[in-house]
Design an enzyme around this catalytic site. Structure first.
Site, mmCIF file in Angstrom:
data_model
loop_
_atom_site.group_PDB
_atom_site.id
_atom_site.type_symbol
_atom_site.label_atom_id
_atom_site.label_comp_id
_atom_site.label_asym_id
_atom_site.label_seq_id
_atom_site.Cartn_x
_atom_site.Cartn_y
_atom_site.Cartn_z
ATOM 1 N N ASN A 165 40.428 5.186 -11.580
ATOM 2 C CA ASN A 165 40.464 3.658 -11.595
ATOM 3 C C ASN A 165 39.946 3.278 -9.831
ATOM 4 O O ASN A 165 40.931 3.458 -9.197
ATOM 5 C CB ASN A 165 41.823 2.992 -12.132
ATOM 6 C CG ASN A 165 41.549 1.587 -12.420
ATOM 7 O OD1 ASN A 165 40.867 0.994 -11.578
ATOM 8 N ND2 ASN A 165 42.035 1.104 -13.354
ATOM 9 N N ARG A 207 -9.829 -9.836 -5.091
ATOM 10 C CA ARG A 207 -9.359 -10.875 -5.939
ATOM 11 C C ARG A 207 -7.707 -10.818 -5.894
ATOM 12 O O ARG A 207 -6.980 -11.716 -6.084
ATOM 13 C CB ARG A 207 -9.740 -10.969 -7.236
ATOM 14 C CG ARG A 207 -11.357 -11.415 -7.213
ATOM 15 C CD ARG A 207 -11.956 -11.240 -8.636
ATOM 16 N NE ARG A 207 -12.503 -9.883 -8.856
ATOM 17 C CZ ARG A 207 -13.057 -9.483 -10.007
ATOM 18 N NH1 ARG A 207 -13.367 -9.969 -10.554
ATOM 19 N NH2 ARG A 207 -13.365 -7.994 -9.868
ATOM 20 N N TYR A 237 28.062 5.450 4.986
ATOM 21 C CA TYR A 237 27.068 5.591 6.361
ATOM 22 C C TYR A 237 27.742 5.415 7.548
ATOM 23 O O TYR A 237 28.467 4.155 7.868
ATOM 24 C CB TYR A 237 26.019 4.310 6.091
ATOM 25 C CG TYR A 237 24.820 4.322 6.980
ATOM 26 C CD1 TYR A 237 24.177 5.333 7.053
ATOM 27 C CD2 TYR A 237 24.245 3.167 7.510
ATOM 28 C CE1 TYR A 237 22.978 5.434 8.039
ATOM 29 C CE2 TYR A 237 23.427 3.164 8.281
ATOM 30 C CZ TYR A 237 22.551 4.481 8.363
ATOM 31 O OH TYR A 237 21.558 4.131 9.226
HETATM 32 C C1 UD1 Z 1 -16.456 -5.093 -15.098
HETATM 33 C C2 UD1 Z 1 -17.538 -4.946 -15.732
HETATM 34 C C3 UD1 Z 1 -17.514 -6.314 -16.612
HETATM 35 C C4 UD1 Z 1 -16.280 -6.186 -17.732
HETATM 36 C C5 UD1 Z 1 -15.322 -5.998 -17.036
HETATM 37 C C6 UD1 Z 1 -14.093 -5.674 -17.987
HETATM 38 C C7 UD1 Z 1 -19.144 -4.027 -14.223
HETATM 39 C C8 UD1 Z 1 -20.433 -4.222 -13.410
HETATM 40 N N1 UD1 Z 1 -18.776 -5.244 -14.838
HETATM 41 O O1 UD1 Z 1 -16.116 -6.163 -14.323
HETATM 42 O O2 UD1 Z 1 -18.929 -5.966 -17.316
HETATM 43 O O3 UD1 Z 1 -16.580 -7.009 -18.415
HETATM 44 O O4 UD1 Z 1 -15.151 -5.024 -16.028
HETATM 45 O O5 UD1 Z 1 -12.889 -5.643 -17.273
HETATM 46 O O6 UD1 Z 1 -18.923 -2.848 -14.381
HETATM 47 N N2 UD1 Z 1 -14.536 0.426 -9.276
HETATM 48 C C9 UD1 Z 1 -15.027 1.340 -8.387
HETATM 49 N N3 UD1 Z 1 -15.804 1.265 -7.500
HETATM 50 C C10 UD1 Z 1 -16.439 0.142 -7.255
HETATM 51 C C11 UD1 Z 1 -16.422 -0.790 -8.014
HETATM 52 C C12 UD1 Z 1 -15.167 -1.051 -8.761
HETATM 53 O O7 UD1 Z 1 -14.131 2.281 -8.561
HETATM 54 O O8 UD1 Z 1 -17.348 0.247 -6.321
HETATM 55 C C13 UD1 Z 1 -13.393 0.150 -10.210
HETATM 56 C C14 UD1 Z 1 -12.473 -0.581 -9.722
HETATM 57 O O9 UD1 Z 1 -11.358 -0.079 -9.052
HETATM 58 C C15 UD1 Z 1 -11.585 -1.017 -11.516
HETATM 59 C C16 UD1 Z 1 -13.120 -0.728 -12.284
HETATM 60 O O10 UD1 Z 1 -13.941 -0.003 -11.458
HETATM 61 O O11 UD1 Z 1 -10.663 -0.276 -11.634
HETATM 62 C C17 UD1 Z 1 -13.609 -2.225 -12.732
HETATM 63 O O12 UD1 Z 1 -13.935 -2.839 -11.161
HETATM 64 P P1 UD1 Z 1 -14.077 -4.365 -11.149
HETATM 65 O O13 UD1 Z 1 -14.456 -4.915 -9.981
HETATM 66 O O14 UD1 Z 1 -12.590 -4.964 -11.642
HETATM 67 O O15 UD1 Z 1 -14.976 -4.975 -12.537
HETATM 68 P P2 UD1 Z 1 -15.002 -6.510 -13.192
HETATM 69 O O16 UD1 Z 1 -15.561 -7.389 -12.078
HETATM 70 O O17 UD1 Z 1 -13.710 -6.614 -13.639
HETATM 71 MG MG MG Z 2 -11.904 -5.828 -13.441
#
Ligand code: UD1
Ligand code: MG
Length: 444
Positions: free
Chosen positions: A366, A21, A376
């Site tokens: 100054n 996103r 450079y």
């Molecule tokens: C997640 C939560 C949601 C919560 C929200 C809060 C889940 C399924 N959902 O959604 O309930 O309300 O955060 O901010 O957990 N990441 C990985 N590997 C992956 C996917 C994600 O390491 O396969 C990491 C991302 O880098 C990120 C974090 O996990 O730092 C959260 O992932 P993100 O995709 O942002 O989850 P949200 O859709 O925000």
């Molecule tokens: Mg998130």
């Protein structure tokens, strides 16, 4: 400062997501808030709590994330999530590093930069009397967040992801903030049972809530301040996190004894340090690595990064200090002056329209209007040394490497290619010719 946390725990920071996103070539957690990558913010919040172990989960090839994490929290370990199959799968990747760990495991997301150690320690405290603690926030617009389903007794039954929620469930405003504290005795057993039968086709960490409830485990929600739990998924949320962090940093700067005449127009970095009785005029930007000592005045429209400004110095308006600049006590840097890797000695002045790079300027020297160091040659950078008390006339070009001795004077408009001895007057420009009566021309 948060108190040092008293219980033993380990932590997992998820940072392997692509961040679709964000529409960016950069991994999401490398986007910056107040000059610092998101993942470094999450890890820094852990430092005062002294986790026994911290595992950051990264995707293959995320070397920049590893380097940033290692700098933010020395000793941080890494686990690689081969494919972005969801937050549950990501925590599983940390399983090897935390095998058999019996205490609480705190799971945080690397995209939550406003977290404070105080809040994390509240969540850990709650984990002392529950198997699973989930952090809840109340949101007016909960779009994108998982919704918490809690029964009458406060037991958490389930977390429904936004994409999977029914229109009725979407109306719930108690949301999953993202931080979870789970007993090490159960975490990896619960994760092993996850399935990817959901709208995203991912293994959701949040599904462990329903699995824990089925197993009769005690799950509890700790409600915290929503602003602090902002998760950055989009550029708009990044801007919102920046806004909140800037607000915090400005308040902190004022508490340290700096006057910010128009706080909202001053941009700070996480590590900007101020002494007392500093005055910052409107529209000043502080990049990373700036320290400002007592009684310094920084006037409007100055842009400063990687610089140390000593007591009583006056900077700007319209000054640019680039990394490696040291401004000595009571020195002045005026309008449209750019300094790079340059030390300005005590009481030295560069007040108008200059570029001074790779230069050591002695005390009370100054530098006249429009003087430039030519550091450079098209391939290499070279140094310039200007001795104490030297006077560099306006519009001088100092062709580096070159030394202007202490107390020397350089005539205006000179192009200096040879060293100038201490106390000498150097003039390097063509001599003036006056032709009497030749000024007036007649049209034919
Ligand atoms: C997640 C939560 C949601 C919560 C929200 C809060 C889940 C399924 N959902 O959604 O309930 O309300 O955060 O901010 O957990 N990441 C990985 N590997 C992956 C996917 C994600 O390491 O396969 C990491 C991302 O880098 C990120 C974090 O996990 O730092 C959260 O992932 P993100 O995709 O942002 O989850 P949200 O859709 O925000
Ligand atoms: Mg998130």
């Amino acid at each position: 400062m948060a108190p040092e946390y008293k219980h033993k725990f380990a932590s997992v920071v998820l940072a392997a997501g692509k961040g679709e996103r964000m529409k960016s070539a950069l991994p999401k957690v490398m986007h910056r808030v107040a000059g610092q990558p998101l993942v470094a913010h999450a890890l820094s919040a852990l430092i005062p709590l002294k986790p026994e172990k911290t595992v950051a989960v990264v995707a293959p090839g995320m070397d920049s994330v590893k380097e940033t994490a290692e700098n933010a929290l020395p000793g941080c370990q890494f686990a690689v999530q081969e494919k972005p199959l969801g937050t549950g799968d990501a925590v599983r990747a940390a399983g090897k590093a935390l095998a058999g760990y019996p205490q609480t495991i705190l799971v945080l997301y690397g995209d939550t930069p406003l977290l404070t150690p105080q809040t994390l320690s509240r969540i850990l405290d709650a984990a002392a009397s529950a198997d699973l603690v989930v952090t809840g926030i109340r949101l007016v617009d909960p779009t994108g967040y998982g919704r918490l389903i809690v029964d009458g007794t406060g037991q958490l039954e389930e977390i429904i992801e936004c994409r999977d929620a029914t229109p009725e469930q979407k109306k719930l405003t108690l949301c999953n903030a993202g931080v979870m504290a789970v007993s090490g005795k159960y975490l990896f057993g619960l994760l092993a049972k996850l399935s990817a039968h959901n709208a995203a086709g991912e293994f959701y960490l949040t599904d462990i809530a329903a699995l824990a409830d089925e197993q009769g485990l005690h799950s509890h929600v700790v409600e915290v301040d929503a602003e602090e739990m902002l998760g950055v998924n989009s550029r708009a949320q990044l801007a919102e996190a920046e806004r909140v962090m800037q607000q915090r940093l400005r308040v902190h700067a004022m508490q340290q004894g700096a006057t910010l005449i128009d706080p909202d127009s001053v941009t700070l970095s996480m590590d900007t340090a101020f002494g007392r009785d500093v005055v910052i005029y409107p529209q000043v930007v502080f990049g990373p690595g700036v320290s400002v000592a007592d009684n310094v005045e920084i006037r409007s429209f100055s842009h400063i990064e990687g610089a140390r400004i000593e007591k009583g110095a006056v900077i700007g308006p319209f000054a640019r200090l680039r990394p490696g600049s040291v401004i000595g006590e009571d020195a002045h840097v005026g309008n449209f002056v750019e300094l790079k890797k340059t030390t300005l000695g005590r009481g030295a002045k560069a007040n108008h329209l200059s570029y001074v790079g790779d230069t050591d300027v002695g005390a009370n020297a100054n530098i006249g209007a429009g003087a430039i160091t030519c550091n450079y040659d098209g391939a290499q950078k070279h140094d310039t040394r200007i001795g104490a008390g030297a006077f560099i006339g306006s519009n001088t070009a100092l062709v580096a490497p070159v030394v202007v001795g202490a107390g020397a004077t350089v005539g205006a408009g000179s192009v200096i290619t040879e060293d100038v001895p201490d106390g000498a007057l150097a003039i390097a420009r063509s001599a003036q010719v006056n032709k009497p009566g030749r000024a007036k021309r007649e049209k034919k």
